[in-house]
Design a protein around this motif. Structure first.
Motif, mmCIF file in Angstrom:
data_model
loop_
_atom_site.group_PDB
_atom_site.id
_atom_site.type_symbol
_atom_site.label_atom_id
_atom_site.label_comp_id
_atom_site.label_asym_id
_atom_site.label_seq_id
_atom_site.Cartn_x
_atom_site.Cartn_y
_atom_site.Cartn_z
ATOM 1 N N ASP A 17 0.809 -1.220 0.000
ATOM 2 C CA ASP A 17 0.000 0.000 0.000
ATOM 3 C C ASP A 17 0.842 1.270 0.000
ATOM 4 O O ASP A 17 2.068 1.229 -0.028
ATOM 5 N N ALA A 18 0.147 2.352 0.043
ATOM 6 C CA ALA A 18 0.800 3.652 -0.060
ATOM 7 C C ALA A 18 1.759 3.905 1.103
ATOM 8 O O ALA A 18 2.841 4.466 0.919
ATOM 9 N N ALA A 19 1.373 3.476 2.298
ATOM 10 C CA ALA A 19 2.222 3.708 3.461
ATOM 11 C C ALA A 19 3.557 3.003 3.278
ATOM 12 O O ALA A 19 4.619 3.557 3.573
ATOM 13 N N GLU A 20 3.518 1.779 2.779
ATOM 14 C CA GLU A 20 4.759 1.045 2.543
ATOM 15 C C GLU A 20 5.622 1.765 1.510
ATOM 16 O O GLU A 20 6.839 1.829 1.633
ATOM 17 N N LYS A 21 4.966 2.271 0.490
ATOM 18 C CA LYS A 21 5.719 2.977 -0.547
ATOM 19 C C LYS A 21 6.369 4.240 0.013
ATOM 20 O O LYS A 21 7.494 4.581 -0.337
ATOM 21 N N ARG A 22 5.628 4.916 0.884
ATOM 22 C CA ARG A 22 6.197 6.126 1.457
ATOM 23 C C ARG A 22 7.425 5.798 2.304
ATOM 24 O O ARG A 22 8.411 6.516 2.285
ATOM 25 N N ILE A 23 7.350 4.685 3.023
ATOM 26 C CA ILE A 23 8.500 4.291 3.836
ATOM 27 C C ILE A 23 9.709 4.025 2.946
ATOM 28 O O ILE A 23 10.819 4.486 3.221
ATOM 29 N N ARG A 24 9.473 3.324 1.845
ATOM 30 C CA ARG A 24 10.600 3.058 0.963
ATOM 31 C C ARG A 24 11.174 4.375 0.427
ATOM 32 O O ARG A 24 12.366 4.598 0.411
ATOM 33 N N GLU A 25 10.257 5.223 0.025
ATOM 34 C CA GLU A 25 10.650 6.516 -0.538
ATOM 35 C C GLU A 25 11.545 7.289 0.445
ATOM 36 O O GLU A 25 12.624 7.762 0.093
ATOM 37 N N VAL A 26 11.095 7.355 1.690
ATOM 38 C CA VAL A 26 11.846 8.115 2.691
ATOM 39 C C VAL A 26 13.215 7.474 2.943
ATOM 40 O O VAL A 26 14.236 8.155 2.995
ATOM 41 N N LEU A 27 13.223 6.139 3.043
ATOM 42 C CA LEU A 27 14.476 5.473 3.404
ATOM 43 C C LEU A 27 15.449 5.362 2.249
ATOM 44 O O LEU A 27 16.651 5.272 2.448
ATOM 45 N N THR A 28 14.942 5.328 1.038
ATOM 46 C CA THR A 28 15.873 5.157 -0.071
ATOM 47 C C THR A 28 16.229 6.464 -0.736
ATOM 48 O O THR A 28 17.388 6.815 -0.834
ATOM 49 N N SER A 29 15.236 7.216 -1.179
ATOM 50 C CA SER A 29 15.659 8.365 -1.982
ATOM 51 C C SER A 29 15.821 9.657 -1.220
ATOM 52 O O SER A 29 16.627 10.489 -1.598
ATOM 53 N N THR A 30 15.073 9.863 -0.137
ATOM 54 C CA THR A 30 15.252 11.188 0.456
ATOM 55 C C THR A 30 16.159 11.232 1.674
ATOM 56 O O THR A 30 16.918 12.156 1.831
ATOM 57 N N ARG A 31 16.089 10.239 2.546
ATOM 58 C CA ARG A 31 16.815 10.404 3.787
ATOM 59 C C ARG A 31 17.892 9.380 4.121
ATOM 60 O O ARG A 31 18.894 9.703 4.723
ATOM 61 N N GLY A 32 17.703 8.119 3.790
ATOM 62 C CA GLY A 32 18.627 7.099 4.284
ATOM 63 C C GLY A 32 18.131 6.571 5.612
ATOM 64 O O GLY A 32 17.066 6.975 6.076
ATOM 65 N N PRO A 33 18.914 5.671 6.248
ATOM 66 C CA PRO A 33 18.487 5.055 7.500
ATOM 67 C C PRO A 33 18.064 6.105 8.533
ATOM 68 O O PRO A 33 18.694 7.146 8.630
ATOM 69 N N LEU A 34 17.006 5.795 9.268
ATOM 70 C CA LEU A 34 16.468 6.776 10.204
ATOM 71 C C LEU A 34 16.077 6.111 11.515
ATOM 72 O O LEU A 34 15.711 4.943 11.533
#
Ligand code: ADP
Ligand code: ZN
Length: 811
Positions: free
Chosen positions: A207-224
């Protein structure tokens, strides 16, 4: 007993302090330098006590101090004196000045621990053995018994709940029956969960929430950290757990405050034997420290001459005389390099202080310094206020940097404050630079500062060869506009072939400086500021670097509706992209505020470059300073003269400094280096002298201009900015001020303005500016101090008028 009153500095933008009454509970307490909690309006505020008196103030109802924050005064007396000087010299509100000197306000407090002394133990035995005791004695016995445990102490939080409480304990401390020790209330090393995306995992996201998590961890921020991830991705814990189970996320624990940093622990400091010049400089510094009184010196050493090694020796000298030391560096990034070296040499007794630290970590370091557990402080500008006592030495590295000037209230210069603090404390101050500011070199020439020189690079490595690339010529030959010159492109290609490294410096963030309408010539401007918006391609936004405003790039001109919009001016992002296009096999990385945000990311990129895992590093001036990269043989400066176009009397100085600094980055190892400087003004003296790396010639020429045009260091300078949301107000108030200033012309103060400030609108405020100059600092000071009183009298709000003494730029 007379009632007592205390003047308290509160963090509000007003020029006064506030008087509070001292409640009986605080009888006998010293309040000067202590952090206090006081009622202010309808809330509680933390301030600092500045002075005490027993004369009641001239106001109807005096409120009482509610509470003391710590048992130890946060500010020792010399720092209080320093704060008053800053507030006077820079015309800064007292409260805001002192706030800048205090540790962050967090719920981290000092606590006291009490334990029974031998004397107390004897008294206790006596009381216990007595056949008859008075009521008071019974209470005392009861109280002291609670402390009667072998080798253990009782924290005040516990004592507070006993009958008599802390007051009773303090009484016994005075009697010598209990001893008290101040400790930081301990927190366990708290752990946090870090979440990272597993590279190469199946990406069937539900779902969208999972996609957002990937987005945040891969393209915008890195490990958090988990909490931050949930916030950034707007997802729930359950989603994270689900992804973790299906193997798409990796998680691990890290201490909340990283105690052991591999950056530090894996580091082996170089074992250098000082050369003759370094030894001579150090011997001179020893003489100052032995004399034990104020001394100021400039160490003027070409890039790569080994100034840091002299700093380390100077710190050692200070410590060996039983003194403490502060090392100021201009940027957070540099605290990494310098902090590591200093810690490698002096171990645990080193604290690092800068604004990039989380509050809790900064507070902890701050108090470690205050309690005397750290004797050396490495930090940025505000570390000049490090609460060290018995100060012997302040080092200001890269003293010319404008980063030492705080661009918000209190607008102090860390370097000048360091000199003043050294004077107050009878300490030595050492300013270091390869390209000293005009002010400092002028002082050295005039004999106010000792001048120490390091004229050659260590091990006689040659200075890098500097080649000037005339961009006009480049364009004539190429007939196309690439973001870098053909000469620079070819030079990089050569480095890739010979497998050495290159650095490319471009002092503009973003992809394009602006978006222009070809039809009407208008640039897309910020809604709140009179500044063109910068295009960031990766985010597909036009952004304001001043206020953060951003929009999607419009297809049509917002002014004339034409559809001929085009991007002008190449920034770091574009140069990065161009290099990747040109050299697809090369490993290119970019280092600027858009690509690295945290200390860790910064360390990662620089670490990779140092290890040879990257070929080309593109960056803003962040890359220009600091570390030695042994395999860098080329440094290219794209559009070196960007600064020269600015309407600022320091433009030439800044350009010269930047180029010399950058040139110093090449050829620091065994390999010879080359520097390519792109410019449209190859004849300009700042560029010419930088190419020859000839500071003294540059100084002579620039000093001549400054003298003729009445600029520092030959004239004291200040700006007064009047601002308001409503342009009418800004105009009315500046007119009034102009009337006030006029008579000072006769007293030798030259007044320019009011005129629209170079940034005529900023964060929605309209801005008008005066520039005041005088050969006499005292005349200037008088005009300024009076101006503030004038504003108060005319009911011009204090926040509408910004005074900047010794400004580093005129915008
Ligand atoms: P600066 O700050 O003057 O540009 P640094 O202090 O960064 O120069 O020193 C440049 C390099 O020279 C560092 O790698 C340092 O370890 C090395 N170095 C310093 N002193 C000596 C010395 N006496 N002999 C050999 N190498 C030295
Ligand atoms: Zn803006």
């Amino acid at each position: 007993m007379l009632p007592r009153y205390c003047e308290v500095a509160l963090p509000v933008p007003l020029r006064s302090t506030f008087t509070y009454a001292v409640p009986p509970a605080l009888d006998g307490e010293l309040l000067v330098g202590r952090r206090v909690v006081v009622p202010f309006g309808r809330r509680a505020m933390i301030g600092v006590g500045l002075s005490e008196s027993d004369r009641p103030p001239d106001i109807p109802r005096v409120k009482e101090i509610a509470e003391l924050m710590d048992s130890l005064p946060a500010l020792p007396p010399k720092l209080i004196e320093l704060g008053h000087w800053i507030s006077r010299y820079y015309l800064a509100p007292v409260g805001e000045t002192f706030r800048a000197m205090l540790p962050p306000e967090i719920e981290l407090r000092h606590d006291r621990e009490y334990s029974l002394t031998d004397c107390g133990r004897a008294y206790l035995r006596e009381l216990a053995a007595a056949e008859e005791t008075t009521d008071v004695e019974t209470i005392e016995l009861d109280f002291l018994r609670r402390f009667d445990k072998k080798d253990s102490s009782v924290p005040s939080v516990r004592v507070r709940r006993w009958p008599g409480g802390e007051a009773a304990a303090e009484k016994f401390v005075r009697l010598g029956y209990l001893s008290a020790r101040d400790v930081l209330r301990h927190r366990k090393a708290r752990m946090q969960q870090i979440v990272a995306w597993r590279p190469g995992t199946a990406e069937l996201l539900a779902d969208a929430a999972e996609k957002r998590i990937r987005e945040v961890l891969t393209s915008t921020r890195g490990p958090l950290p988990l909490a931050l991830l949930l916030e950034k991705a707007g997802a729930s814990r359950a989603v994270v757990r689900r992804l973790e189970k299906s193997g798409m996320l990796a998680t691990w624990e890290e201490p909340l405050t990283p105690g052991e940093d591999p950056w530090d622990t894996d580091f082996v400091p170089p074992a250098n034997v000082l050369n003759a010049e370094q030894k001579e400089a150090l011997a001179e510094i020893w003489r100052w420290l032995v004399a034990g009184e104020f001394a100021a010196g400039l160490i003027h050493g070409v890039t790569g001459s080994g100034k840091t090694e002299v700093y380390l020796g100077a710190i050692e000298a200070a410590l060996s005389r039983g003194k403490t030391a502060i090392v100021l560096v201009p940027e957070i990034a540099l605290t990494l390099w310098v902090g590591r070296l200093v810690r490698a040499r002096f171990g645990e007794g080193v604290a690092v202080l800068h604004s990039g630290l989380p509050d809790i970590e900064r507070a902890r370091e701050w108090w470690r310094v205050r309690r005397g557990e750290a004797k050396v402080v490495v930090g940025t500008r505000s570390a000049v206020f490090a609460p060290l006592e018995n100060l012997g030495l302040i080092i200001v590295d890269e003293e010319q940097e404008s980063a030492y000037k705080q661009e918000e209230t209190p607008r102090y210069n860390g370097r000048d404050t360091a000199v003043y603090r050294a004077r107050l404390e009878g300490a030595a101050v050492l300013l270091g630079s390869a390209t000293p500011s005009l002010e400092t070199y002028h002082n050295a020439r005039a004999g106010k500062y000792h001048l120490l020189k390091l004229t050659s690079r260590v091990e006689n490595r040659p200075l890098a060869e500097v080649r000037i690339v005339d961009l006009r010529e480049d364009f004539r030959r190429q007939h196309r506009a690439a973001p870098i010159s053909e000469a620079l492109r070819a030079a990089i290609a050569l480095r890739l072939e010979e497998r050495t490294q290159a650095m490319v410096l471009i002092n503009r963030r973003g992809y394009s400086w602006s978006l222009l309408c070809r039809s009407c010539g208008a640039m897309v401007q910020c809604q709140n500021c009179s500044i063109a918006l910068t295009y960031h391609k990766s985010r597909q936004r036009l952004e304001c670097h001043y206020c953060g405003f951003s929009i999607r790039p419009p297809k049509q001109c917002p002014k004339c509706r034409a559809e001929y919009m085009y991007f002008v001016g190449d920034g770091a992002e574009r140069v990065d992209e161009y290099l990747r296009e040109q050299f697809p096999a090369a490993r290119v990385a970019r280092l600027d505020r858009d690509t690295v945000r945290t200390k860790r990311e910064f360390q990662q990129v620089l670490g990779a470059f140092a290890k040879g895992e990257l070929d080309v590093l593109v960056g803003t001036q962040m890359v220009a300073k600091g570390h030695d990269f042994e395999r860098v043989t080329l440094v290219g400066v794209v559009a070196a003269d960007l600064a020269l176009g600015r309407p600022d009397f320091r433009a030439a100085e800044r350009t010269f400094q930047l180029l010399t600094q950058v040139a110093g980055r090449a050829g620091r190892g065994q390999l010879a280096g080359e520097v390519l400087v792109e410019t449209y003004y190859p004849e300009h003296y700042a560029i010419q002298h930088a190419a020859q790396q000839d500071y003294v010639s540059f100084y002579d020429k620039e000093a001549h201009f400054r003298r003729v045009l009445h600029y520092p260091p030959f004239t004291a300078l200040a700006t007064v900015l009047v601002r308001d949301r409503k342009v009418e107000n800004a105009i009315r108030w500046s007119r009034a001020l102009a009337g006030y200033f006029a008579p000072f012309e006769k007293q030798g103060v030259k007044i320019l303005g009011p005129a629209a400030a170079p940034l005529a609108r900023l964060r929605r405020d309209y801005r008008f500016q005066f520039v005041l100059k005088s050969p006499h600092r005292s005349a200037l000071g008088k005009a300024l101090a009076g101006a503030l009183d004038f504003c108060t009298a005319k009911e011009i709000p204090e926040t509408a008028v910004l005074v900047d003494v010794d400004p580093t730029n005129l915008s």
